[in-house]
Design a protein around this motif. Structure first.
Motif, PDB file in Angstrom:
ATOM      1  N   TYR A   1       4.328  26.482 -13.081  1.00 39.45           N
ATOM      2  CA  TYR A   1       4.605  25.515 -14.157  1.00 39.45           C
ATOM      3  C   TYR A   1       3.499  25.467 -15.214  1.00 39.45           C
ATOM      4  N   PRO A   2       2.217  25.266 -14.833  1.00 36.37           N
ATOM      5  CA  PRO A   2       1.188  25.174 -15.880  1.00 36.37           C
ATOM      6  C   PRO A   2       0.962  26.491 -16.610  1.00 36.37           C
TER       7      PRO A   2
ATOM      8  N   ILE B   1       3.255  28.742 -17.269  1.00 40.64           N
ATOM      9  CA  ILE B   1       4.379  28.856 -18.207  1.00 40.64           C
ATOM     10  C   ILE B   1       4.157  27.954 -19.411  1.00 40.64           C
ATOM     11  N   GLU B   2       3.684  26.746 -19.154  1.00 38.09           N
ATOM     12  CA  GLU B   2       3.438  25.808 -20.257  1.00 38.09           C
ATOM     13  C   GLU B   2       2.384  26.342 -21.218  1.00 38.09           C
ATOM     14  N   ARG B   3       1.354  26.991 -20.665  1.00 39.47           N
ATOM     15  CA  ARG B   3       0.271  27.526 -21.512  1.00 39.47           C
ATOM     16  C   ARG B   3       0.647  28.837 -22.191  1.00 39.47           C
ATOM     17  N   SER B   4       1.778  29.436 -21.811  1.00 38.20           N
ATOM     18  CA  SER B   4       2.124  30.768 -22.326  1.00 38.20           C
ATOM     19  C   SER B   4       2.717  30.727 -23.727  1.00 38.20           C
TER      20      SER B   4
ATOM     21  N   GLU C   1       9.265  32.474 -18.898  1.00 39.04           N
ATOM     22  CA  GLU C   1      10.408  31.613 -18.622  1.00 39.04           C
ATOM     23  C   GLU C   1      10.585  31.509 -17.108  1.00 39.04           C
TER      24      GLU C   1
ATOM     25  N   ASP D   1       6.624  14.811 -18.194  1.00 36.64           N
ATOM     26  CA  ASP D   1       5.214  14.904 -18.578  1.00 36.64           C
ATOM     27  C   ASP D   1       4.430  15.772 -17.592  1.00 36.64           C
ATOM     28  N   GLY D   2       5.023  16.888 -17.205  1.00 37.21           N
ATOM     29  CA  GLY D   2       4.344  17.818 -16.302  1.00 37.21           C
ATOM     30  C   GLY D   2       4.518  17.503 -14.837  1.00 37.21           C
TER      31      GLY D   2
ATOM     32  N   HIS E   1       6.904  17.084 -11.430  1.00 39.26           N
ATOM     33  CA  HIS E   1       8.156  17.643 -10.939  1.00 39.26           C
ATOM     34  C   HIS E   1       8.497  17.050  -9.576  1.00 39.26           C
TER      35      HIS E   1
END
Length: 367
Positions: free
Chosen positions: A254-255, A257-260, A265, A324-325, A327
């Protein structure tokens, strides 16, 4: 991730730079549904020196909000030391130390399901503690006698969006793409190495629950290369060395992917999404047994599960909100449906079945 064996010591809460909990923590007070005698556990903890030692395979950033809120709830616990080990090494180290009669471990945390089942089946290794939170948990919240789910993290497909022209939906979809353009996908797909506990556990759980999916694996595995960690898989998908990978732990994904910036995906396999519990239990000869009980109970509570989600793992208690991040298991069910979630059980697979699975899986990999 820190190198195996590195000690991570998280100091007590200390000032304004520390993130504020999402909701207030009830200092020193257990939930109202706990038995009246629980006060004796709290008093016993106060006499244990304010320390706790955890052997785990969980990263510091995952622990940070959990330990922050635990210490605010029980402020006399000033030091929690967490040794970041490999999934199996958690048990190997405790067994070695217990054999000498001197282990500092209070708690064990690992998502190596087979290793947990083997460890819990031995005499004198694990405290069979019945948490007062049990009645509030789903069935998979208690994995074995004295072993509870800290989180239930899903396994996903992660892919490099710049190398694909369409969104992936599952293993069948990826297998069809790979079959249609073998030159593009050969050696460009990564699977988890099934020789390791994590890879075996999640791959076997999927194949056992969805035997028809072997038809897709027979197309994918000859084009795949195994890796031993989700971190390595994510790095190589980001760089373009791989187009896609499957059975990648969503918690560390997850983090990344968020930073990518939209490059990476994530998709949950439509054929069925494996969710792997991260087990926690108290060592039979824990030096600080009362504090260890407080920690397990806090972790399983709604307060604790909010902190689990804040730290990047997947919480599963009702009442914890995704976003907000953060899950949750409920979020996963909403995306794929309850019937498509495969929660891995903590059972020891017979040696013959292990060998048969490894032979079949590894026999399909390109050589």
């Amino acid at each position: 991730m820190l190198a195996a064996g590195a000690a991570v010591t998280l100091a007590a809460a200390c000032g304004g730079s520390e993130p504020v909990p999402l909701q207030p923590v009830a200092t020193g007070k257990p939930p109202s549904y706990y038995p009246a005698g629980y006060a004796s556990v709290i008093e016993a903890s106060k006499k244990e020196g304010g320390t706790l030692t955890v052997y785990s395979n969980t990263d510091q950033e995952n622990w940070a909000p959990i330990l922050r809120d635990f210490k605010r709830k029980y402020p006399w616990v000033e030091k929690v030391a967490a040794n970041n080990l490999d999934s199996d090494e958690v048990f190997q180290r405790v067994l070695s130390e217990q054999a000498t009669g001197n282990s500092p471990a209070d708690l064990l945390v690992s998502n190596a399901a087979q290793a947990w089942a083997n460890f819990a089946g031995r005499d004198g290794t694990l405290m069979e503690y019945e948490s007062p939170e049990v009645s509030k948990l789903p069935k998979f919240g208690k994995l074995l006698a004295g072993v509870y789910s800290m989180s239930v993290d899903p396994l996903a497909i992660v892919y490099n969006g710049s190398l694909l022209e369409e969104d992936l939906t599952g293993l069948e979809h990826l297998a069809d793409l790979a079959t249609e353009d073998a030159d593009k996908y050969r050696d460009k797909i990564t699977a988890r190495d099934v020789e390791g506990s994590f890879g075996f556990t999640v791959s076997h759980a999927f194949a056992d629950a969805r035997p028809g999916a072997w038809a897709h694996l027979q197309k994918l595995l000859p084009m795949a290369r195994p890796e031993t960690s989700s971190g390595t898989q994510l790095e190589k998908i980001t760089s373009g060395e791989y187009i896609a990978g499957f059975f990648i732990n969503a918690a560390p994904a997850y983090p990344v992917i968020e930073r990518s910036g939209g490059l990476l995906e994530l998709a949950f396999p439509s054929e069925g999404t494996v969710a792997l519990p991260r087990g926690i239990g108290i060592a039979a000869k824990a030096p600080h047994p009362a504090t260890a009980k407080l920690f397990v109970d806090f972790l399983l509570s709604e307060e604790g599960q909010r902190a689990v989600a804040e730290g990047g793992l997947t919480s599963y208690r009702d009442g914890v909100q995704a976003g907000d991040g953060r899950h949750t298991y409920q979020e996963l069910v909403g995306k794929v449906g309850a019937d498509n979630v495969i929660v891995t059980e903590y059972t020891e697979i017979p040696e013959g079945d292990v060998d048969a699975f490894l032979s079949r899986w590894n026999g399909l990999l390109a050589r």
